[in-house]
Scaffold this motif. Structure first.
Motif, PDB file in Angstrom:
ATOM      1  N   PRO A  17       0.819  -1.196   0.000  1.00 12.43           N
ATOM      2  CA  PRO A  17       0.000   0.000   0.000  1.00 12.43           C
ATOM      3  C   PRO A  17       0.865   1.263   0.000  1.00 12.43           C
ATOM      4  N   ARG A  18       0.256   2.387  -0.337  1.00 11.32           N
ATOM      5  CA  ARG A  18       0.965   3.669  -0.426  1.00 11.32           C
ATOM      6  C   ARG A  18       0.786   4.514   0.821  1.00 11.32           C
ATOM      7  N   MET A  19       0.157   3.951   1.846  1.00 11.24           N
ATOM      8  CA  MET A  19      -0.020   4.694   3.085  1.00 11.24           C
ATOM      9  C   MET A  19      -0.010   3.747   4.265  1.00 11.24           C
ATOM     10  N   SER A  20       0.245   4.319   5.436  1.00 10.06           N
ATOM     11  CA  SER A  20       0.352   3.547   6.665  1.00 10.06           C
ATOM     12  C   SER A  20      -0.029   4.442   7.831  1.00 10.06           C
ATOM     13  N   PRO A  21      -0.481   3.844   8.924  1.00 10.77           N
ATOM     14  CA  PRO A  21      -0.646   4.650  10.130  1.00 10.77           C
ATOM     15  C   PRO A  21       0.725   5.185  10.557  1.00 10.77           C
ATOM     16  N   SER A  22       0.748   6.279  11.290  1.00  7.36           N
ATOM     17  CA  SER A  22       2.022   6.886  11.682  1.00  7.36           C
ATOM     18  C   SER A  22       2.853   5.983  12.583  1.00  7.36           C
ATOM     19  N   VAL A  23       2.248   4.974  13.188  1.00  3.95           N
ATOM     20  CA  VAL A  23       3.008   4.040  14.026  1.00  3.95           C
ATOM     21  C   VAL A  23       3.790   3.024  13.197  1.00  3.95           C
ATOM     22  N   GLY A  24       3.553   2.976  11.877  1.00  2.00           N
ATOM     23  CA  GLY A  24       4.267   2.053  10.999  1.00  2.00           C
ATOM     24  C   GLY A  24       3.830   0.612  11.201  1.00  2.00           C
ATOM     25  N   GLY A  25       4.713  -0.319  10.847  1.00  2.00           N
ATOM     26  CA  GLY A  25       4.437  -1.738  11.033  1.00  2.00           C
ATOM     27  C   GLY A  25       3.748  -2.420   9.876  1.00  2.00           C
ATOM     28  N   VAL A  26       3.308  -1.679   8.882  1.00  2.00           N
ATOM     29  CA  VAL A  26       2.640  -2.242   7.714  1.00  2.00           C
ATOM     30  C   VAL A  26       3.709  -2.736   6.730  1.00  2.00           C
ATOM     31  N   THR A  27       3.503  -3.900   6.141  1.00  2.00           N
ATOM     32  CA  THR A  27       4.427  -4.388   5.114  1.00  2.00           C
ATOM     33  C   THR A  27       3.987  -3.846   3.769  1.00  2.00           C
ATOM     34  N   THR A  28       4.901  -3.198   3.078  1.00  2.00           N
ATOM     35  CA  THR A  28       4.605  -2.631   1.774  1.00  2.00           C
ATOM     36  C   THR A  28       5.456  -3.323   0.722  1.00  2.00           C
ATOM     37  N   ALA A  62       9.791  -6.423  -0.347  1.00  2.00           N
ATOM     38  CA  ALA A  62       8.873  -6.051   0.729  1.00  2.00           C
ATOM     39  C   ALA A  62       9.652  -5.388   1.850  1.00  2.00           C
ATOM     40  N   CYS A  63       9.075  -4.317   2.404  1.00  2.00           N
ATOM     41  CA  CYS A  63       9.683  -3.590   3.516  1.00  2.00           C
ATOM     42  C   CYS A  63       8.620  -3.343   4.581  1.00  2.00           C
ATOM     43  N   VAL A  64       9.025  -3.413   5.849  1.00  2.00           N
ATOM     44  CA  VAL A  64       8.127  -3.041   6.934  1.00  2.00           C
ATOM     45  C   VAL A  64       8.290  -1.546   7.159  1.00  2.00           C
ATOM     46  N   VAL A  65       7.190  -0.829   7.090  1.00  2.00           N
ATOM     47  CA  VAL A  65       7.194   0.629   7.203  1.00  2.00           C
ATOM     48  C   VAL A  65       7.594   1.035   8.623  1.00  2.00           C
ATOM     49  N   PRO A  66       8.602   1.915   8.749  1.00  2.00           N
ATOM     50  CA  PRO A  66       8.994   2.379  10.085  1.00  2.00           C
ATOM     51  C   PRO A  66       7.996   3.411  10.620  1.00  2.00           C
ATOM     52  N   ALA A  67       8.024   3.646  11.911  1.00  2.00           N
ATOM     53  CA  ALA A  67       7.169   4.669  12.517  1.00  2.00           C
ATOM     54  C   ALA A  67       7.608   6.052  12.057  1.00  2.00           C
ATOM     55  N   ALA A  68       6.661   6.969  12.072  1.00  2.00           N
ATOM     56  CA  ALA A  68       6.936   8.357  11.684  1.00  2.00           C
ATOM     57  C   ALA A  68       6.341   9.285  12.736  1.00  2.00           C
ATOM     58  N   HIS A  69       6.512  10.578  12.543  1.00  2.00           N
ATOM     59  CA  HIS A  69       5.931  11.573  13.440  1.00  2.00           C
ATOM     60  C   HIS A  69       4.422  11.380  13.482  1.00  2.00           C
ATOM     61  N   ALA A  70       3.820  11.528  14.643  1.00  2.00           N
ATOM     62  CA  ALA A  70       2.388  11.291  14.834  1.00  2.00           C
ATOM     63  C   ALA A  70       1.505  12.162  13.953  1.00  2.00           C
ATOM     64  N   ASP A  71       2.038  13.306  13.466  1.00  2.00           N
ATOM     65  CA  ASP A  71       1.255  14.187  12.601  1.00  2.00           C
ATOM     66  C   ASP A  71       1.066  13.613  11.204  1.00  2.00           C
ATOM     67  N   GLN A 100      -3.213   7.658  13.479  1.00  2.00           N
ATOM     68  CA  GLN A 100      -3.798   6.344  13.221  1.00  2.00           C
ATOM     69  C   GLN A 100      -3.001   5.264  13.935  1.00  2.00           C
ATOM     70  N   HIS A 101      -3.696   4.325  14.531  1.00  2.00           N
ATOM     71  CA  HIS A 101      -3.041   3.207  15.212  1.00  2.00           C
ATOM     72  C   HIS A 101      -3.606   1.897  14.694  1.00  2.00           C
ATOM     73  N   SER A 102      -3.693   1.776  13.394  1.00  2.92           N
ATOM     74  CA  SER A 102      -4.263   0.598  12.768  1.00  2.92           C
ATOM     75  C   SER A 102      -3.343  -0.604  12.880  1.00  2.92           C
ATOM     76  N   GLU A 103      -3.954  -1.764  12.948  1.00  2.85           N
ATOM     77  CA  GLU A 103      -3.215  -3.021  12.867  1.00  2.85           C
ATOM     78  C   GLU A 103      -3.106  -3.469  11.408  1.00  2.85           C
ATOM     79  N   THR A 104      -4.131  -3.171  10.634  1.00  2.00           N
ATOM     80  CA  THR A 104      -4.174  -3.591   9.232  1.00  2.00           C
ATOM     81  C   THR A 104      -4.667  -2.414   8.395  1.00  2.00           C
TER      82      THR A 104
END
Length: 126
Positions: A17-28, A62-71, A100-104
């Motif tokens: 995907p092209r987006m992730s919650p700011s907490v990261g953790g999504v595999t892109t 595939a990369c696991v998206v790192p966390a970013a600034h909460a904004d 966003q604090h999504s799991e998926t």
């Protein structure tokens, strides 16, 4: 003796995907124009944060998206085949969703025409 391996230059085609919650953790998954293999030291860079990449196929990683600034906000993603020494320079846009604090997270479809008008379904657990 020492060996140096040459390979064709790769370029980036798409990220999903092209987006992730700011907490990261999504595999892109990043689709590439050019071939990669398990002998390469693959890495993804989200703005300035470098993460390891795994081979998905001969033309995607595939990369696991790192966390970013909460904004949240827009960042650029790039790929290296030699552990971060050299980058493609063909960066793709990636978006962090604020607060966003999504799991998926999934977008369907993941792309559409530049003219717009595509209805997008967003799935996630907030």
């Amino acid at each position: 003796y020492m060996m140096f391996r040459y390979h064709d230059r790769i370029s980036l085609l798409s990220i999903n995907p092209r987006m992730s919650p700011s907490v990261g953790g999504v595999t892109t998954t990043i689709s590439l124009d050019g071939l990669v293999d398990e002998d390469m030291d693959l890495a993804c860079k989200f703005n300035t944060t470098v993460v390891e990449a795994e081979l998905s196929s001969s033309s995607s990683i595939a990369c696991v998206v790192p966390a970013a600034h909460a904004d949240g906000g827009r960042t650029l993603v790039d790929v290296s085949t030699n552990g971060g020494v050299d980058w493609t320079g063909a960066e793709l846009a990636f978006f962090y969703l604020p607060g966003q604090h999504s799991e998926t997270m999934r977008l369907t479809p993941s792309h559409g025409p530049i003219s717009g008008g595509t209805t997008v379904r967003v799935e996630g657990i907030a």
